[in-house]
Design a protein around this motif. Structure first.
Motif, PDB file in Angstrom:
ATOM      1  N   ALA A 193       1.010  -1.123  -0.023  1.00  0.00           N
ATOM      2  CA  ALA A 193       0.069   0.176  -0.004  1.00  0.00           C
ATOM      3  C   ALA A 193       0.840   1.282  -0.008  1.00  0.00           C
ATOM      4  O   ALA A 193       0.596   2.293  -0.392  1.00  0.00           O
ATOM      5  CB  ALA A 193      -0.818  -0.064   1.330  1.00  0.00           C
ATOM      6  N   PHE A 194       1.820   1.266   0.650  1.00  0.00           N
ATOM      7  CA  PHE A 194       2.721   2.351   0.732  1.00  0.00           C
ATOM      8  C   PHE A 194       3.445   2.767  -0.643  1.00  0.00           C
ATOM      9  O   PHE A 194       3.506   3.857  -1.041  1.00  0.00           O
ATOM     10  CB  PHE A 194       4.014   2.146   1.817  1.00  0.00           C
ATOM     11  CG  PHE A 194       5.015   3.303   1.794  1.00  0.00           C
ATOM     12  CD1 PHE A 194       4.418   4.512   2.106  1.00  0.00           C
ATOM     13  CD2 PHE A 194       6.342   3.085   1.460  1.00  0.00           C
ATOM     14  CE1 PHE A 194       5.464   5.658   2.300  1.00  0.00           C
ATOM     15  CE2 PHE A 194       7.072   4.131   1.433  1.00  0.00           C
ATOM     16  CZ  PHE A 194       6.711   5.382   1.934  1.00  0.00           C
ATOM     17  N   VAL A 195       3.811   1.672  -1.319  1.00  0.00           N
ATOM     18  CA  VAL A 195       4.501   1.702  -2.780  1.00  0.00           C
ATOM     19  C   VAL A 195       3.449   2.565  -3.560  1.00  0.00           C
ATOM     20  O   VAL A 195       3.679   3.130  -4.363  1.00  0.00           O
ATOM     21  CB  VAL A 195       4.968   0.586  -3.300  1.00  0.00           C
ATOM     22  CG1 VAL A 195       5.285   0.713  -4.694  1.00  0.00           C
ATOM     23  CG2 VAL A 195       6.268  -0.427  -2.274  1.00  0.00           C
ATOM     24  N   VAL A 196       2.000   1.932  -3.482  1.00  0.00           N
ATOM     25  CA  VAL A 196       0.862   2.317  -4.348  1.00  0.00           C
ATOM     26  C   VAL A 196       0.956   3.880  -3.981  1.00  0.00           C
ATOM     27  O   VAL A 196       0.659   4.543  -5.052  1.00  0.00           O
ATOM     28  CB  VAL A 196      -0.109   1.532  -4.105  1.00  0.00           C
ATOM     29  CG1 VAL A 196      -1.572   2.180  -4.612  1.00  0.00           C
ATOM     30  CG2 VAL A 196      -0.164   0.298  -4.401  1.00  0.00           C
ATOM     31  N   ASP A 197       0.840   4.213  -2.722  1.00  0.00           N
ATOM     32  CA  ASP A 197       0.766   5.762  -2.421  1.00  0.00           C
ATOM     33  C   ASP A 197       2.047   6.614  -3.145  1.00  0.00           C
ATOM     34  O   ASP A 197       1.502   7.779  -3.398  1.00  0.00           O
ATOM     35  CB  ASP A 197       0.900   5.573  -0.974  1.00  0.00           C
ATOM     36  CG  ASP A 197      -0.297   5.422  -0.044  1.00  0.00           C
ATOM     37  OD1 ASP A 197      -1.267   5.296  -0.834  1.00  0.00           O
ATOM     38  OD2 ASP A 197      -0.263   5.249   1.171  1.00  0.00           O
ATOM     39  N   LEU A 198       3.274   6.104  -3.220  1.00  0.00           N
ATOM     40  CA  LEU A 198       4.136   6.591  -3.977  1.00  0.00           C
ATOM     41  C   LEU A 198       3.628   6.779  -5.461  1.00  0.00           C
ATOM     42  O   LEU A 198       4.219   7.804  -5.978  1.00  0.00           O
ATOM     43  CB  LEU A 198       5.406   5.989  -3.693  1.00  0.00           C
ATOM     44  CG  LEU A 198       6.005   5.921  -2.258  1.00  0.00           C
ATOM     45  CD1 LEU A 198       7.453   5.212  -2.143  1.00  0.00           C
ATOM     46  CD2 LEU A 198       6.343   7.193  -1.403  1.00  0.00           C
ATOM     47  N   ILE A 199       3.304   5.743  -6.067  1.00  0.00           N
ATOM     48  CA  ILE A 199       3.010   5.573  -7.311  1.00  0.00           C
ATOM     49  C   ILE A 199       2.063   6.651  -7.716  1.00  0.00           C
ATOM     50  O   ILE A 199       2.176   7.379  -8.907  1.00  0.00           O
ATOM     51  CB  ILE A 199       2.545   4.254  -7.954  1.00  0.00           C
ATOM     52  CG1 ILE A 199       3.789   3.280  -7.811  1.00  0.00           C
ATOM     53  CG2 ILE A 199       1.892   4.245  -9.267  1.00  0.00           C
ATOM     54  CD1 ILE A 199       3.362   1.734  -8.033  1.00  0.00           C
ATOM     55  N   ASN A 200       1.043   6.986  -6.822  1.00  0.00           N
ATOM     56  CA  ASN A 200      -0.050   7.981  -6.982  1.00  0.00           C
ATOM     57  C   ASN A 200       0.171   9.349  -6.670  1.00  0.00           C
ATOM     58  O   ASN A 200      -0.540   9.916  -6.710  1.00  0.00           O
ATOM     59  CB  ASN A 200      -1.099   7.510  -6.147  1.00  0.00           C
ATOM     60  CG  ASN A 200      -1.844   6.121  -6.646  1.00  0.00           C
ATOM     61  OD1 ASN A 200      -1.796   6.119  -8.039  1.00  0.00           O
ATOM     62  ND2 ASN A 200      -2.594   5.196  -5.968  1.00  0.00           N
TER      63      ASN A 200
END
Length: 348
Positions: A193-200
């Motif tokens: 979820a943290f990586v997804v936050d960075l991607i977004n």
């Protein structure tokens, strides 16, 4: 026969996220770790794209299509291209192809395995993919594919400090995660979820884009009048970073990596607490969730020069050691955490 063909096309397009891919001219398939199912996802996509509607080219940042992983010694799925697909690979791996192909281009982009060759598959067959190894080379290859009227360029990517090529150069992205990243389901969900936050993370303003996009190195700042200044420190990794004379700073730009120590220095500087930190793309961000939350808590924000649209997340619930997570529970928990579709493609 026509009815059967139409039915097949309808079924193929009904597969999750395939339709979404067709809305973009480029796609990266990125694994958070080895053995998270990135190559299985690539195979899944290549087998289902409607080639009668889109011409497709594929390449890889690393090496893909090997039968055995050279690091973990685990078995890997081979890459099968369909007739009509284009591909970019090194000269060495082009010679090893197991298909008939038409040579389209030999670029000046050199890799450790020779120049990058672009070709078109005239028959279905297997291929080892090893394309451009730098972001510049990747952009050049994608630009060249458009000269040959290719509608969709697919990149087999990597999220690794060792990778010099950024998958964020593509318009869209699919992220592969799984038990190889963590066998603790709660930890796996949190980390993904943290990586997804960075991607977004959002793109910076048009004014900032115009000023910062041409800058390939160094550290820079923009004052409240929109004037660009160069900082004394060359990189955020430097032990001593001074912020003298930056009381009217609105934006700081790092051409390189953003790390915890630099983020902490900015947060603790009272005149910079509400500054906007800009990096080229999310792959340049190497900070912990804790430091990011603290930075945002005092009013700071991070933005990027370029970003990809995250289409979906896929999971491989099996670790290389054989540990298996509950696939349905993992997909449900991840979907709730990231608000995006999550798929176990092998199960599907």
């Amino acid at each position: 026969m026509r009815t059967i063909t139409i039915l097949r096309q309808t079924i193929m397009l009904a597969v999750p996220f395939i339709n979404d891919i067709l809305n973009y001219d480029s796609l990266s398939i990125v694994g958070l770790q080895k053995n998270t199912g990135k190559t299985e996802c690539l195979k899944y996509v290549l087998a289902r794209l409607p080639l009668e509607r889109k011409s497709v080219a594929v390449t890889s940042i690393g090496i893909d299509g090997e039968t055995t992983d050279q690091v973990t010694r685990t078995q890997k799925p081979e890459i099968v291209l369909r007739e009509g697909m284009y591909f970019g690979t090194s000269e060495a791996h082009y010679r090893q192809r197991r298909l008939v192909s038409e040579l389209i281009d030999v670029s000046d982009e050199n890799t450790s395995l020779g120049r990058v060759v672009t070709a078109r598959a005239l028959t279905q067959g297997k291929i080892l993919l090893s394309g451009p190894s730098s972001t510049l080379g990747l952009k050049r290859w994608m630009r060249d594919t458009r000269r040959h009227n290719i509608d969709l360029a697919i990149i087999d990517g990597a999220l690794s400090r060792l990778s010099l090529a950024s998958p964020a150069v593509s318009q869209s992205m699919i992220l592969a995660t799984g038990a190889a990243y963590s066998i603790n389901m709660s930890q796996l969900v949190q980390r993904t979820a943290f990586v997804v936050d960075l991607i977004n993370i959002g793109v910076t303003s048009e004014r900032n884009l115009a000023l910062l996009a041409p800058l390939e190195s160094g550290m820079w700042w923009i004052d409240t009048d929109g004037v660009l200044h160069e900082m004394e420190a060359v990189t955020s990794l430097a032990q001593q970073v001074e912020f003298h004379g930056m009381d009217r700073c609105s934006t700081i730009y790092l051409a390189g990596a953003l790390v915890d120590s630099f983020l902490e220095k900015v947060r603790k500087n009272k005149q910079l607490r509400q500054v906007e930190l800009v990096v080229r793309d999310f792959t340049k961000i190497f900070v912990t969730p804790q430091q990011l939350r603290l930075f945002e808590k005092v009013g700071g924000r991070i933005r990027v020069l370029q970003k990809s649209k995250l289409i979906a997340v896929t999971v491989n619930p099996t670790s290389p050691s054989g540990y298996v997570l509950d696939s349905e529970a993992l997909c449900d928990k991840l979907t709730q955490a990231i608000n995006l579709p999550v798929y176990d493609l092998l199960k599907n």
